[in-house]
Every structure is written in structure tokens, then in C-alpha cells.
Design a protein around this motif. Sequence first.
Motif, PDB file in Angstrom:
ATOM      1  N   ASN A   1     -21.117   1.772 -28.694  1.00 38.08           N
ATOM      2  CA  ASN A   1     -20.020   1.497 -27.774  1.00 38.08           C
ATOM      3  C   ASN A   1     -19.073   0.502 -28.434  1.00 38.08           C
ATOM      4  O   ASN A   1     -19.321  -0.697 -28.431  1.00 38.08           O
ATOM      5  CB  ASN A   1     -20.566   0.950 -26.456  1.00 38.08           C
TER       6      ASN A   1
ATOM      7  N   CYS B   1     -17.470  -6.605 -25.019  1.00 38.36           N
ATOM      8  CA  CYS B   1     -16.938  -5.440 -25.725  1.00 38.36           C
ATOM      9  C   CYS B   1     -16.933  -5.734 -27.219  1.00 38.36           C
ATOM     10  O   CYS B   1     -16.531  -6.812 -27.635  1.00 38.36           O
ATOM     11  CB  CYS B   1     -15.503  -5.148 -25.301  1.00 38.36           C
TER      12      CYS B   1
ATOM     13  N   HIS C   1     -18.353   5.833 -33.302  1.00 39.85           N
ATOM     14  CA  HIS C   1     -17.965   5.655 -31.896  1.00 39.85           C
ATOM     15  C   HIS C   1     -18.813   6.483 -30.926  1.00 39.85           C
ATOM     16  O   HIS C   1     -18.893   6.150 -29.750  1.00 39.85           O
ATOM     17  CB  HIS C   1     -16.473   5.950 -31.700  1.00 39.85           C
TER      18      HIS C   1
ATOM     19  N   LYS D   1     -13.665   1.343 -21.546  1.00 38.92           N
ATOM     20  CA  LYS D   1     -14.777   2.176 -21.065  1.00 38.92           C
ATOM     21  C   LYS D   1     -15.687   1.418 -20.100  1.00 38.92           C
ATOM     22  O   LYS D   1     -16.128   1.967 -19.095  1.00 38.92           O
ATOM     23  CB  LYS D   1     -15.612   2.673 -22.245  1.00 38.92           C
ATOM     24  N   GLU D   2     -15.951   0.160 -20.405  1.00 37.38           N
ATOM     25  CA  GLU D   2     -16.849  -0.627 -19.555  1.00 37.38           C
ATOM     26  C   GLU D   2     -16.266  -0.852 -18.164  1.00 37.38           C
ATOM     27  O   GLU D   2     -16.997  -0.924 -17.174  1.00 37.38           O
ATOM     28  CB  GLU D   2     -17.154  -1.984 -20.215  1.00 37.38           C
TER      29      GLU D   2
ATOM     30  N   HIS E   1     -14.723  -0.304 -29.568  1.00 33.54           N
ATOM     31  CA  HIS E   1     -13.306  -0.038 -29.302  1.00 33.54           C
ATOM     32  C   HIS E   1     -12.517  -0.232 -30.582  1.00 33.54           C
ATOM     33  O   HIS E   1     -12.777  -1.154 -31.345  1.00 33.54           O
ATOM     34  CB  HIS E   1     -12.764  -0.987 -28.229  1.00 33.54           C
TER      35      HIS E   1
END
Length: 188
Positions: free
Chosen positions: A55, A38, A51, A22-23, A57
Motif C-alpha cells: 500500500n 501512508c 503498488h 486509498k486509506e 502512494h
Amino acid sequence: MKNCNRLPNCYYVIRARTGGIKEISALPDKTCNMDITCRVTISNHYYTMNHKKENIHLISHVKHHYKTSFSKNTRDQRWDFGNFCDIKFRACKIKVNDPDTGKEEWEVLLTNLDRQEFPLEQMKELYHLCWGIESSFRKLKYDLGSIQFHSKQDRFVEMEIYAHMAMFNVVSLINNQAYVPQHDCKYQ
């Protein structure tokens, strides 16, 4: 990346897809050089509960299903971290011209190299070097037929690779000895 960051003198340059993290997808459409952190988890329950507000993963990894003893041919691919870990890396977004189509494309490189020693221009050169290695490896992998193996044990897979290499070399020698007549050429 976390394992490489923990080891001294272990550096990497990884080409990233823009949709995977996403970043990275949120990077602007211009040349940039950013540090990104992350948060990663293997806890499916925590991820589904948090989620949307955090933020984070999810990595699908079955941490608790490991045997206590392994065969000597089994490689241990255990998750080395707890339920959570923070991964830090530098994301370099560079513009690359496609020589075939002539259009400009963006590539994102993830690295832990120092930004003073390796500015964006040097990262572009490193990407060019990596691209040559990747192209050679891809050609060698497909020409050798090393996509799927019949064996499961490491030493037998290694034997298959050597057999593929020997066969590739024999076929290449035969191919180089074949005479193909050429007509209407300046040189014979």
C-alpha cells in the motif's frame, strides 16, 4: 502534512476528498476517528513494481532536475524527503447536514491535533469555522479576478493583486452609491 508534522506547534485541519487517498476511501460510512499512516514515494519505478502488493502512494515530483542556483524571484519547491516517507495523520469522518438540500453528507478532516483536546464534536466546529474562511476566500478570489496572473515574478504578482484590490474597492464604492428605486416596500 509531513512538513507540518515535523515542526513543533504547527497544526493543521485539511478537508479531504474521499477518492484521493486509498486509506480515506476505505473508511466506514459512519462517524469515526482513526490514526492513519501512508507510505509515499517519488520513485515511479518502485511504485509500478510494488503498488499491487504494497500500500504505497506515488507523488509525481521531479527531484533530480533542480538547478544549483536560482533567481532571487524563484521559490524553491524541492522535495524535502528521500525516495520514501511515512505520513501520519488523524482522519475524522463527520456527518454534515447540507442546509440547502437538507440531505446528510460525510466530510473527512485530516489533522494532527490531539484527540483528547479536540474530540469529534470540536472537529465539527473547526470544520464549520474553516468553511466560512474558505467561502470568503473563494468569493474574494473570484470577485478580485485573482485566478490567473500575467506576471511570473512574485513581486509583480503582488502588484497585480494590489491593483485588483484597488479596482475592486473603487467599483464597490461606485456600486454602493448607486440608487436603485424600490417600489411597494414597507421601508424606503
